[in-house]
Structures are given as structure tokens and as C-alpha cells.
Design a protein around this motif. Structure first.
Motif, PDB file in Angstrom:
ATOM      1  N   ARG B 127       0.830  -1.213   0.000  1.00  0.00           N
ATOM      2  CA  ARG B 127       0.000   0.000   0.000  1.00  0.00           C
ATOM      3  C   ARG B 127       0.862   1.260   0.000  1.00  0.00           C
ATOM      4  O   ARG B 127       1.880   1.319   0.671  1.00  0.00           O
ATOM      5  CB  ARG B 127      -0.947  -0.010   1.194  1.00  0.00           C
ATOM      6  N   GLY B 128       0.398   2.220  -0.803  1.00  0.00           N
ATOM      7  CA  GLY B 128       1.113   3.485  -0.857  1.00  0.00           C
ATOM      8  C   GLY B 128       2.331   3.464  -1.765  1.00  0.00           C
ATOM      9  O   GLY B 128       2.929   4.493  -2.031  1.00  0.00           O
ATOM     10  N   LYS B 129       2.725   2.266  -2.215  1.00  0.00           N
ATOM     11  CA  LYS B 129       3.899   2.189  -3.098  1.00  0.00           C
ATOM     12  C   LYS B 129       3.457   2.260  -4.564  1.00  0.00           C
ATOM     13  O   LYS B 129       2.264   2.288  -4.874  1.00  0.00           O
ATOM     14  CB  LYS B 129       4.645   0.881  -2.826  1.00  0.00           C
ATOM     15  N   ASP B 132       0.836  -0.279  -6.040  1.00  0.00           N
ATOM     16  CA  ASP B 132      -0.514   0.003  -5.540  1.00  0.00           C
ATOM     17  C   ASP B 132      -1.184   1.054  -6.423  1.00  0.00           C
ATOM     18  O   ASP B 132      -2.306   0.883  -6.910  1.00  0.00           O
ATOM     19  CB  ASP B 132      -0.402   0.496  -4.085  1.00  0.00           C
ATOM     20  N   LEU B 133      -0.423   2.120  -6.670  1.00  0.00           N
ATOM     21  CA  LEU B 133      -0.939   3.220  -7.491  1.00  0.00           C
ATOM     22  C   LEU B 133      -1.254   2.716  -8.896  1.00  0.00           C
ATOM     23  O   LEU B 133      -2.321   2.995  -9.462  1.00  0.00           O
ATOM     24  CB  LEU B 133       0.117   4.333  -7.554  1.00  0.00           C
TER      25      LEU B 133
END
Lengths: 568, 314
Positions: B127-129, B132-133
Motif C-alpha cells: 500500500r502506498g507504493k 498500488d498506485l
């Protein structure tokens, strides 16, 4: 030396830049010794413990400086895998919330076995056997049966015992306990504390005990580290901290806790000992004046406004295909009392004794099965719902959890003005807003903060907002349902003082519900002890505390932490 | 255990009023509000005598309460009479048509569910990496394209240009069915991935910040083990809610896909019936969906007790 924390700094990156949560913290823990880490929410004490466990969420958190030496090895430099071998094995942790810190979908046995299989290479069967042994050790009744239970089938105290069993399963050298008893009733708190001390003695573990309440660790800690705003402000032996405190913050922590022995007029708070810059002040002596609480009342000034006669609330237990009622749970059973204007009735008892249900029944938030609730000469027990509205503005309630009882999507102004609109108080929006501003000042907040949302406030400030909301409709009777239980002791003292100030100013009448006898003793004129839906003892506060009639009351009183060092 | 059986029995009894209500709604729609089916069937040039005769044959001259009773009877006996168009027994038609529908929908559902959960776990872990995006943006992109665009492009490219699959049609039997059902299955999966991954990701992230996750980490478990064991098991509760409620729709088939790929399933049958105002078939499908929906909600409640020990059936 078992653990040595040296110049520890932890930074968190936020939208407004880097924030230092822990600043140059140093302390040592030896085997078999207990160090108490004391401070209020946000002081950095929990972050310190997470740093030792290697559980600082990264990002946004980061250990920017310092060493954490465990048996001479620096844990800060450990890799993830090395740290995992330490966690739960050499160093383990007990958390605050027993209700949520166990996984709800696995049995207690599964969760205990997991840690044994991970660190001790046990087979599933061996781990299961060992789990039963551990449950027995932490005093869970019928461990062979309990090992297969799910967390929700246990009480709060039992769950915390399970968490402790999990923490000591691998016989760790260091146990970190982060507010392990804060969420528990006073009697359960004592049992859990006794258990932890016994286990510490048996395994000669080092114990780091984190709490906001000096009273809890007075008789268990060898040393105390006091943290305030990310810094250690005082570090000394427990008896020095208690009897010769140096820092004004430590002094205020000691003074702000209500005790069952003496009754000051107001509790001293941090602001009595130091100003905003941290310069020490001398507290005004007038606040500490002892007050004798008694039954004394004036028939003119303190007429009976509420009379409860033989009130019952029985919940039906239904079973069978057609949901026939087979039995009743007697949540409130034959309760009677009178309450005079301007006085406070303290309602005390353990979780599940029916005190909250009684409070809500009096407000007709629940419908009683039978009995009378006579408010100002009128029986409201079987008043139809539509006639209750007029009453709502006279009777208000302040709930326990300031985090969940305010709507997060409403501004403070909307929260305070909504009850005014519902009860047709004030004629225009402008007048209501002015009234809200006035209320904010009364509860010690800035009127400018009205446009903010609840999440921008601390727990104590939120509880002040709840009080302002309750006062908005100009009530004469307020039920405070564990209204200060979720707050740090230092904040609790401020809110209790505020409630007393408001009572004096507006002649309010309170029913104050709490499991904390010290708080009840400070605020209540009369105390009712509840057990299993019934009032078992009712008397003036001083009589209940000094000459309890019931064995049950005595048990409750004995469980209050003495709050003084063991060697004195 | 006794309590659970009582609960299930009681829920089955609730089925009766629900079905009576559904029948009433269907009766009002088809027998009162809809235009005269006899006129629809006979076309513009029918004589009043012909219309009356057809009305009598269709049972539309009976008193209204008898007509309602006929609807109720069909719902409880599952005997829906005969199609106005094909004159076949509708029960037989449904049985035959259900198989092609399930041949497409079941594998599509299984693949899309497994893939979305795997992707959701992956993005929740990172998440947040960057990954994920990337997945989240792809989800939105996939959701933004119309299903018609997928159908037309895939038929043109993979079937017509590359000749990997058949453009449309259906041939029962394995493996002869594969070239016909592959494209609709792939499109179904692509259409589901976007919303499913996003939903499962949220569900998993909700769990990741719970206290018990911190406890599991404090035990020394690796992040992967915490995610796959502790988090996933708890996330299964909302995931189950979301998936089981899709099951009745699998039976009913995908209207659009079946129609475009000429798969002789229930969706295709429904569209045909709509075009030809074949009221008995439409009624049967409406009743069938209601029954399927209520039944699967009950199954869902029973499954809850299996994934969540806190839920008891009583």
C-alpha cells in the motif's frame, strides 16, 4: 543490563513537516525490575515502547537517533528478520484494549499456539497442550475447555489474561505492558496487576509498565520515568517520585488523581503547577480545602426533583421456533431512590451490573418494564414517546467515549446548535450561535473553535464539547455515563472540576455513573452501589467509603490501587 | 444447534410471504398494467372475435383473483406453463438454457473473484507504493471503458483478425464449447476486476489497521503471514457478503454478453421473451430471480456462522 535505551529520538513526518514524538529518551531496565513510564496521551510513551518492539510504522515514523541496547545488542540496527525472532520471544508486549487486541475469528488456543509454534518449534499438538498449561497459569477457569473458546466468549478481564498468556508463552526476558489495565474495572484491574507481578517474579522478567496514571504503578514500580511533550521530565526511584517530586508536571500528576481518603474542593491540575511555558507555579491553597460532603440539604433550595420507585427493566430471553419468551434478564431490578436538586448521585458497580441501563431507563431511552420515574411530581415511566420531547430539554446525558459520541461530519457549532433547534431554544440562527459561543467559554474552550470538526480536538476537549452540547438546552438534570473514564487522569481532573463548577453555577443535578470509586467519592454526595441490577448499598459517600455495610462494597474498595510505593 | 435449525426453518417460512408479495407485484405488472397480450400477439389486423378467443385461451378472461392464484401456484409448484411463442414447457426451457448460462458465468465468477482477491492482497501489502498506485489507476481505466467497447473490439481482434476464438455461437460438450465461451468469460473477468479489486482492497485495508494485527506483529509473525492468515480471515466476512449475493445473478446469466455472443442461455432467452412479449417466460424469470435471491441470502447467513464465530443463528 537487560535493556538500555540511550538518547532515543523518533520522528514522524506529517503534512506540516517533521514532528518529534520522542526526544532524547534514556532509561535502563534490569532483569526482574519494573520501570514505570508515565505520561498523558501524546507524550510519546507508547511510541517509545513501539520503538523497542521495532513496530514503529515506517513510513511515516522513523528512529532518527539513539540506541536501544538489548543484552548489549543495538535493536535499532537489527534487520526485519532478526527483529521478528526477538518479538514475542525475548521481548513481548501486552496492549491496552483486550476487547480488540485478540483476533476475533481464531480460538484462544490457536492464537496461543501460533506464537509457540513460531518461536519454540513446537508441533501443533505440543503447542495446544502448552496453551492449556498457560491458560491455567494465568488463572483462566477450566483451561481445557476455554482453550477452544473464541475471544468474544470471554470477559474483558479474561481476554487480558489471554493476552498476557500469549506474551509470556515463550518466557520473554522483557515484558512491555502498555496501559494493560486502563480498560478494565477496578476489581479486575487489581487481579490482572497481581497476575503480572506474580509472573514477573516467577520468570524474573524486566517489566516496562506504561500508564497515564501514577496511582496504578505506585506499588509496583521500582523506578518511574515521567514523560511530558516527548521529553523525559523526571526519572527517579518510585518513592522519590512520590514523596519528593521535583518537576511541576510530576507534582500535578500526583495531585490530580482523586483519592478515596480526602475530598478537596477542586482537584489540582497541570495548570496549577506550571504555566504554558513550563515555569513552575505555586497552587492556590483554596482549591485544596477539604470539603465535608453530607446529606445536608435545604428543602427550599434542594427539593426532590427525581424519584424512582421500584423500577424494573427485564429483557426477555426468547427461544424456539416462534420466539416465545422463556425467561428474563433482570438488567434493572427493583431500584428505588430520591434525588434532590443540585446534588449528585454516584452510581458505582462493575461492568454489566446494570448501571448504564438504569441511567438510560431514567431518561426513557429504554422503556421500563414496570415501576415509577417521578420527575418534578409527574410519573414519566409510561409517558408516550411524543410527550417525552418536552422532557428531553430538561434531562441530558454525557456519554463515555468522546471519540465516537460526536458526529465527525458536523462542526462543533452544528453539534451544539442542533439540540437548540430541536427544542426551539433561541429564536434565530444568530442568537443560537451567540449562545453556542457563550457555552464554549463556559466549558473552557475558545468560541473561535466553533467552526472546527471533532477530530481536531483532544479527548478532553471533545468531552467539553459533549458537555456544551448537553448544556445547550438548559437542562436541570444530567446523567454522566462514565464521562471521564476514557480520559487521562490529568484531563479527567479538569473535566471533573468543570462539572462541579457548572453544578455550582447552574444548580445542576447529576447522576454520575462510574466504575471508579475514587472519582465517585470526589464528585458524588450520595453513592449507590449496584450489583446484578439491584442497588445493594446506598449512603452518603463518606459512609460508603469508611463504613461499608456490604461485603461486595468492601471488595470494590480494596481493589482501588493504593497509589503509594511498596516500601513506605 | 437446535437454535440454528429453528432459525433456518423460520427463515424458510418467511419465504412464503415474500413470494406472495413478489407474485402480487408480477401479477400487477403483467395482468393489470401491461398492454393486452392478445392484441400484441395477433398484431394490428386482428378482429375482435380473434382477440376474444386468444384471451380465453390465455386464461385472461378468468376473474382477477383466479389469475393471481395462477401466478402464486406457478411460484410454488415451479410449473410455469408453456411459452406463448415456442409452446414449449417453460420449466424444460429453463433447465436447458441454465446450462449454457452457468458454463459462462460460473468460471467467469470464480476467475474474477480469485484474481481480484490476489490483486487486492498484493496492493494492500504494498500500500502506498508504486505498484498500488499502478493497479488502482488501471482499475479505474478498466472501469471507465464501456462493456460494448470490449465486446466489439475483442470480437473483431481476437476472433475475426487472430481467429483464436469463434465470433459467436455455442456448441455443447467439452472441449468444443471452449472457443465459444472464452471471450465472454474474459470480458466478464475484465469488467469485474476494476470494482472488485477496489472493494477488496478497501476491505483488507480496513482490517490492517485493527488492534489484533498489531498483536500478531508483536508475536513476531512476518508481515506476509499476518496478511494471509489474520487479515484475510477477517476480511473474508465482508468478501463473503459481496460474493454470495452475486450468485443468483450467475444463474440468470448475463443479458448483454449472452445476447452479443449468441449463447443460448437464460439471459438470451429473457431478451428474446422481452422482444416477443412472451409474458409467461418473463413471469417465470421474475419469480425465479426472487426465489434465487431469497435463498442465497439465507445461504449467506448460514455461511456467516462458518467464517465469523461471533455470529449465531438465532
Amino acid at each position: 543490563m537487560l535493556l538500555s535505551v540511550k538518547d532515543l529520538c523518533v520522528d514522524f513526518s506529517t503534512q506540516d513537516g517533521t514532528m518529534r514524538a520522542v526526544n532524547n529518551v534514556s532509561f535502563n531496565i534490569e532483569e526482574g525490575k519494573t520501570v514505570g513510564l508515565v505520561g498523558e496521551s501524546g507524550s510519546g510513551k507508547s511510541v517509545t515502547s513501539l520503538a523497542i518492539m521495532g513496530l514503529i510504522p515506517d513510513p511515516p515514523g522513523k528512529i532518527s537517533q539513539g540506541e536501544i541496547l538489548y543484552k548489549e545488542q543495538d535493536l535499532v540496527k537489527f534487520s526485519d528478520a532478526e527483529m521478528r525472532a526477538i518479538r514475542g520471544n525475548d521481548i513481548s508486549m501486552v496492549f491496552q484494549e483486550p476487547m480488540t487486541s485478540l483476533n476475533p475469528v481464531f480460538t484462544v488456543g490457536d492464537q496461543l499456539s501460533e506464537v509457540l509454534m513460531l518461536h519454540k518449534n513446537m508441533s501443533r499438538k505440543e503447542a495446544w497442550e502448552k496453551s492449556i498449561e498457560l491458560l491455567n497459569k494465568v488463572g483462566i477457569p477450566n483451561p481445557k475447555h476455554s482453550v477452544g473458546k473464541y475471544p468474544h466468549e470471554m470477559s474483558g478481564g479474561q481476554k487480558q489474561r489471554v493476552v498476557i498468556a500469549m506474551a509470556i508463552a515463550c518466557e520473554p526476558r522483557l515484558l512491555i505492558a502498555d496501559e494493560p489495565t486502563t480498560a478494565l474495572d477496578v476489581t479486575i484491574q487489581k487481579q490482572v496487576l497481581d497476575l503480572m507481578l506474580e509472573l514477573q517474579d516467577q520468570y524474573q522478567m524486566g517489566l516496562l509498565f506504561i500508564t497515564h496514571d501514577l496511582g496504578v504503578i505506585g506499588d509496583i514500580a521500582d523506578e518511574v520515568v515521567v514523560m511530558y511533550k516527548s521529553n523525559v521530565v523526571e526519572h527517579n526511584t518510585t518513592s522519590k517520585i512520590f514523596y519528593q517530586p521535583q518537576h511541576p508536571y510530576t507534582k500535578s500528576l500526583l495531585a490530580c488523581r482523586p483519592s478515596s481518603d480526602h475530598n478537596p474542593k477542586r482537584l489540582l491540575t497541570v495548570s496549577d503547577f506550571m504555566d504554558a511555558q513550563g515555569n513552575p507555579l505555586t497552587p492556590e491553597t483554596s482549591k485544596m480545602e477539604k470539603v465535608e460532603k453530607d446529606f445536608g440539604y435545604d428543602e427550599e433550595k434542594n427539593p426532590v426533583i427525581l424519584e424512582v420507585n421500584d423500577l424494573n427493566l427485564h429483557f426477555p430471553i426468547k427461544a424456539g421456533l416462534f420466539r416465545r419468551t422463556v425467561d428474563y434478564t433482570k438488567a434493572v431490578n427493583g431500584v428505588s431512590f430520591k434525588l434532590r436538586k443540585g446534588k449528585t448521585l454516584g452510581l458505582v458497580g462493575e461492568s454489566g451490573c446494570g448501571k448504564t441501563t438504569l441511567g438510560r431507563t431514567i431518561l426513557r431511552l429504554l422503556d421500563p418494564t414496570s415501576g415509577e420515574i417521578i420527575y418534578r411530581g409527574k410519573n414519566i415511566a409510561d409517558l408516550p414517546k411524543y410527550q417525552l420531547k418536552a422532557l428531553r430539554s430538561k434531562m441530558q446525558i454525557i456519554f463515555q467515549d468522546p471519540y465516537s459520541s460526536l458526529n465527525p461530519r458536523m462542526t462543533v457549532a452544528e453539534i451544539i446548535m442542533e439540540p437548540m433547534i430541536l427544542n426551539n431554544i433561541k429564536n434565530s440562527k444568530k442568537e443560537r450561535f451567540e449562545h453556542a459561543q457563550w457555552l464554549m467559554k463556559k466549558v473552557g474552550l475558545e468560541p473561535e473553535q466553533l467552526s472546527r470538526y471533532p477530530h481536531e480536538f483532544s479527548g478532553g476537549q471533545r468531552q467539553r464539547i459533549s458537555i456544551a452540547r448537553a448544556l445547550a438546552v438548559d437542562p436541570e438534570f444530567i446523567i454522566c455515563d462514565e464521562s471521564v473514564s476514557a480520559l487521562d487522569v490529568s484531563v479527567q481532573a479538569q473535566v471533573l472540576n468543570l462539572l462541579l463548577d457548572l453544578q455550582d453555577e447552574f444548580g445542576l443535578t447529576y447522576i454520575f455513573i462510574s466504575h471508579d470509586l475514587s472519582v465517585i467519592n470526589f464528585i458524588a454526595d450520595e453513592v449507590a452501589v449496584m450489583r446484578q441490577g439491584e442497588i445493594v448499598e446506598m449512603n452518603t459517600a463518606s459512609m460508603v467509603y469508611h463504613q461499608p455495610e456490604q461485603e461486595y462494597t468492601r471488595t470494590l474498595l480494596e481493589a482501588i490501587p493504593r497509589g503509594v510505593p511498596k516500601d513506605e | 444447534m437446535n437454535g440454528s435449525w429453528n432459525y433456518i426453518l423460520r427463515r424458510l417460512l418467511y419465504l412464503i410471504p415474500v413470494l406472495l408479495g413478489v407474485c402480487l407485484l408480477i401479477f400487477v405488472l403483467f395482468n393489470l398494467v401491461a398492454p393486452d397480450p392478445a392484441a400484441l400477439l395477433l398484431g394490428k389486423h386482428a378482429t375482435p372475435e380473434q382477440i376474444l378467443e386468444v384471451r380465453q385461451n390465455l386464461g385472461l378472461t378468468k376473474p382477477l383473483y383466479e389469475q393471481y392464484f395462477d401466478v402464486v401456484k406457478s411460484a410454488f409448484t415451479f410449473d410455469f406453463g408453456r411459452s406463448w411463442k415456442t409452446k414449449q414447457s417453460i420449466t424444460t426451457m429453463i433447465r436447458l438454457r441454465a446450462i449454457p448460462s452457468l458454463t459462462v458465468s460460473l468460471p467467469a465468477f470464480v476467475f474474477s473473484t480469485i484474481l481480484s482477491i490476489l490483486f487486492a492482497l498484493l496492493v494492500a501489502y504494498y500500500r502506498g507504493k508504486g505498484i498500488d498506485l499502478f493497479v488502482r489507476v488501471s482499475c479505474i481505466a478498466m472501469m471507465s471503458i464501456s462493456s460494448l467497447a470490449y465486446i466489439l473490439f475483442f470480437q473483431w481482434f481476437f476472433a475475426y483478425k487472430m481467429e483464436w476464438f469463434e465470433i459467436l455461437g455455442y456448441e455443447p460438450g467439452f472441449p468444443s464449447v471452449l472457443p465459444f465461451i472464452s471471450l465472454p468469460i474474459i470480458i466478464w473477468v475484465i469488467l469485474s476486476l476494476g470494482p472488485d479489486i477496489r472493494f477488496y482492497r478497501t476491505v483488507i485495508l480496513d482490517e490492517i489497521y485493527q488492534d489484533y494485527v498489531r498483536t500478531a506483529k508483536a508475536k513476531g509473525l512476518s508481515d506476509r503471514k499476518v496478511l494471509l492468515k489474520h487479515v484475510l480471515r477477517n476480511a473474508m466476512i465482508p468478501i463473503l457478503t459481496y460474493t454470495v449475493i452475486q450468485l443468483p445473478f450467475l444463474l440468470l446469466g448475463a443479458l448483454l454478453l449472452e445476447s452479443f455472443f449468441s449463447i443460448p442461455g437464460l439471459g438470451d432467452m429473457t431478451i428474446e421473451a422481452l422482444n416477443e412479449s412472451d409474458f409467461p417466460v418473463l413471469k417465470a424469470m421474475a419469480i425465479l430471480s426472487a426465489v434465487a435471491y431469497v435463498t442465497f441470502t439465507l445461504i449467506q447467513d448460514i455461511l456467516y456462522t462458518w467464517v465469523d464465530p461471533r455470529v449465531k443463528l438465532n
